[in-house]
Design a protein around this motif. Structure first.
Motif, PDB file in Angstrom:
ATOM      1  N   LYS A   4       0.840  -1.204   0.000  1.00 19.32           N
ATOM      2  CA  LYS A   4       0.000   0.000   0.000  1.00 19.32           C
ATOM      3  C   LYS A   4       0.872   1.250   0.000  1.00 19.32           C
ATOM      4  CE  LYS A   4      -3.738   2.205   2.627  1.00 19.32           C
ATOM      5  NZ  LYS A   4      -3.196   3.468   3.058  1.00 19.32           N
ATOM      6  N   THR A   5       1.885   1.274   0.837  1.00 18.93           N
ATOM      7  CA  THR A   5       2.810   2.412   0.894  1.00 18.93           C
ATOM      8  C   THR A   5       3.545   2.571  -0.429  1.00 18.93           C
ATOM      9  OG1 THR A   5       3.103   2.087   3.268  1.00 18.93           O
ATOM     10  CG2 THR A   5       4.783   3.383   2.139  1.00 18.93           C
ATOM     11  N   LEU A   6       3.971   1.468  -1.004  1.00 19.49           N
ATOM     12  CA  LEU A   6       4.670   1.489  -2.283  1.00 19.49           C
ATOM     13  C   LEU A   6       3.768   2.052  -3.385  1.00 19.49           C
ATOM     14  CD1 LEU A   6       7.343   0.685  -3.617  1.00 19.49           C
ATOM     15  CD2 LEU A   6       6.355  -1.563  -4.033  1.00 19.49           C
ATOM     16  N   ARG A   7       2.507   1.625  -3.422  1.00 18.64           N
ATOM     17  CA  ARG A   7       1.553   2.150  -4.411  1.00 18.64           C
ATOM     18  C   ARG A   7       1.358   3.650  -4.248  1.00 18.64           C
ATOM     19  NH1 ARG A   7      -1.109  -2.649  -3.532  1.00 18.64           N
ATOM     20  NH2 ARG A   7      -2.463  -1.729  -1.978  1.00 18.64           N
ATOM     21  N   GLU A   8       1.246   4.106  -3.000  1.00 13.08           N
ATOM     22  CA  GLU A   8       1.046   5.529  -2.746  1.00 13.08           C
ATOM     23  C   GLU A   8       2.257   6.344  -3.196  1.00 13.08           C
ATOM     24  OE1 GLU A   8       0.206   5.482   1.433  1.00 13.08           O
ATOM     25  OE2 GLU A   8      -1.892   4.912   1.132  1.00 13.08           O
ATOM     26  N   ARG A   9       3.454   5.859  -2.902  1.00 10.78           N
ATOM     27  CA  ARG A   9       4.678   6.553  -3.316  1.00 10.78           C
ATOM     28  C   ARG A   9       4.808   6.571  -4.833  1.00 10.78           C
ATOM     29  NH1 ARG A   9       9.597   4.026  -0.536  1.00 10.78           N
ATOM     30  NH2 ARG A   9      10.641   5.628  -1.754  1.00 10.78           N
ATOM     31  N   LEU A  10       4.472   5.460  -5.454  1.00  6.36           N
ATOM     32  CA  LEU A  10       4.544   5.371  -6.909  1.00  6.36           C
ATOM     33  C   LEU A  10       3.534   6.308  -7.569  1.00  6.36           C
ATOM     34  CD1 LEU A  10       5.955   3.994  -9.254  1.00  6.36           C
ATOM     35  CD2 LEU A  10       4.326   2.122  -9.065  1.00  6.36           C
ATOM     36  N   THR A  11       2.342   6.383  -7.017  1.00  7.33           N
ATOM     37  CA  THR A  11       1.316   7.290  -7.538  1.00  7.33           C
ATOM     38  C   THR A  11       1.775   8.741  -7.432  1.00  7.33           C
ATOM     39  OG1 THR A  11      -0.468   5.758  -7.007  1.00  7.33           O
ATOM     40  CG2 THR A  11      -1.077   8.069  -7.259  1.00  7.33           C
ATOM     41  N   ALA A  12       2.348   9.106  -6.295  1.00  5.94           N
ATOM     42  CA  ALA A  12       2.835  10.480  -6.101  1.00  5.94           C
ATOM     43  C   ALA A  12       3.958  10.795  -7.092  1.00  5.94           C
ATOM     44  CB  ALA A  12       3.316  10.673  -4.669  1.00  5.94           C
ATOM     45  N   ALA A  13       4.878   9.851  -7.275  1.00  7.91           N
ATOM     46  CA  ALA A  13       5.978  10.052  -8.226  1.00  7.91           C
ATOM     47  C   ALA A  13       5.445  10.154  -9.651  1.00  7.91           C
ATOM     48  CB  ALA A  13       6.989   8.914  -8.104  1.00  7.91           C
ATOM     49  N   HIS A  14       4.464   9.330  -9.960  1.00 10.67           N
ATOM     50  CA  HIS A  14       3.825   9.332 -11.279  1.00 10.67           C
ATOM     51  C   HIS A  14       3.230  10.705 -11.569  1.00 10.67           C
ATOM     52  CE1 HIS A  14       1.782   6.683 -14.331  1.00 10.67           C
ATOM     53  NE2 HIS A  14       2.887   6.004 -14.085  1.00 10.67           N
ATOM     54  N   GLU A  15       2.477  11.234 -10.618  1.00 13.91           N
ATOM     55  CA  GLU A  15       1.831  12.538 -10.790  1.00 13.91           C
ATOM     56  C   GLU A  15       2.871  13.646 -10.930  1.00 13.91           C
ATOM     57  OE1 GLU A  15      -0.717  12.739  -7.377  1.00 13.91           O
ATOM     58  OE2 GLU A  15      -2.170  11.330  -8.241  1.00 13.91           O
ATOM     59  N   LYS A  16       3.930  13.567 -10.138  1.00 12.09           N
ATOM     60  CA  LYS A  16       4.975  14.590 -10.174  1.00 12.09           C
ATOM     61  C   LYS A  16       5.696  14.594 -11.519  1.00 12.09           C
ATOM     62  CE  LYS A  16       9.130  16.039  -7.678  1.00 12.09           C
ATOM     63  NZ  LYS A  16      10.010  15.754  -6.543  1.00 12.09           N
ATOM     64  N   ILE A  17       6.080  13.426 -12.003  1.00 12.31           N
ATOM     65  CA  ILE A  17       6.827  13.374 -13.260  1.00 12.31           C
ATOM     66  C   ILE A  17       5.918  13.702 -14.435  1.00 12.31           C
ATOM     67  CG2 ILE A  17       6.611  10.908 -13.786  1.00 12.31           C
ATOM     68  CD1 ILE A  17       9.779  12.984 -14.215  1.00 12.31           C
ATOM     69  N   ALA A  18       4.652  13.308 -14.374  1.00 18.34           N
ATOM     70  CA  ALA A  18       3.704  13.658 -15.446  1.00 18.34           C
ATOM     71  C   ALA A  18       3.568  15.179 -15.534  1.00 18.34           C
ATOM     72  CB  ALA A  18       2.352  12.998 -15.197  1.00 18.34           C
ATOM     73  N   ALA A  19       3.447  15.840 -14.399  1.00 18.29           N
ATOM     74  CA  ALA A  19       3.334  17.302 -14.381  1.00 18.29           C
ATOM     75  C   ALA A  19       4.596  17.943 -14.959  1.00 18.29           C
ATOM     76  CB  ALA A  19       3.086  17.796 -12.954  1.00 18.29           C
ATOM     77  N   ARG A  20       5.743  17.383 -14.619  1.00 14.74           N
ATOM     78  CA  ARG A  20       7.012  17.931 -15.136  1.00 14.74           C
ATOM     79  C   ARG A  20       7.109  17.754 -16.649  1.00 14.74           C
ATOM     80  NH1 ARG A  20      10.224  21.675 -15.638  1.00 14.74           N
ATOM     81  NH2 ARG A  20      12.426  21.212 -15.701  1.00 14.74           N
ATOM     82  N   PHE A  21       6.702  16.596 -17.155  1.00  8.32           N
ATOM     83  CA  PHE A  21       6.698  16.387 -18.601  1.00  8.32           C
ATOM     84  C   PHE A  21       5.795  17.404 -19.283  1.00  8.32           C
ATOM     85  CE2 PHE A  21       8.292  11.865 -18.266  1.00  8.32           C
ATOM     86  CZ  PHE A  21       9.387  12.058 -19.096  1.00  8.32           C
ATOM     87  N   LEU A  22       4.622  17.647 -18.719  1.00  7.30           N
ATOM     88  CA  LEU A  22       3.690  18.619 -19.297  1.00  7.30           C
ATOM     89  C   LEU A  22       4.300  20.017 -19.309  1.00  7.30           C
ATOM     90  CD1 LEU A  22       0.327  17.356 -17.783  1.00  7.30           C
ATOM     91  CD2 LEU A  22       1.059  17.181 -20.175  1.00  7.30           C
TER      92      LEU A  22
END
Length: 130
Positions: A72-90
């Motif tokens: 669960k913690t791993l999924r949450e960290r991965l989701t946060a990283a996903h959102e952060k890098i997606a925003a940076r790409f945009l």
């Protein structure tokens, strides 16, 4: 596919190396009981086994509930990283093909960079030179 087939003909194979620890090379299979029994026999005959210590660590993590909390913690960290890098790409002008809700990958492209055309041209040059 395994879910759709209800494990009648499809065998689901995975491991714990991405969720518990990369150093734990312990996997598992889910499938029709008769097929799994046959595959287990083949595994024992071939002598392909995981390290007992690794198997015990995975077993302990699964039994005492640590794995569920860790996943669960791993999924949450991965989701946060996903959102952060997606925003940076945009911000950098890239386009997201899709916005996946989970996983380790993002598919992006930059509208001013056509990688496919560059690779086709390079392949054509290599083919002409051969």
């Amino acid at each position: 596919m395994a879910s759709l087939d209800q494990l009648k003909r499809v065998v689901y194979i995975s491991s714990f190396s991405k969720t518990i620890s990369p150093n734990l090379r312990v996997g598992y299979m889910a499938g029709h009981p008769e097929l799994i029994e046959d595959l287990a026999q083949l595994k024992m005959i071939a002598g392909l086994t995981s390290a007992e210590l690794s198997e015990r660590i995975v077993y302990g993590a699964l039994i005492d509930g640590r794995w569920r909390k860790h996943a669960k913690t791993l999924r949450e960290r991965l989701t946060a990283a996903h959102e952060k890098i997606a925003a940076r790409f945009l911000e950098l002008g890239f386009e997201l093909f899709t916005e996946p809700k989970a996983g380790m990958f993002l598919w992006v492209r930059h509208p001013q960079i056509d990688f496919l055309q560059q690779e086709i041209a390079r392949a054509q040059k290599l083919g002409a030179a051969a």
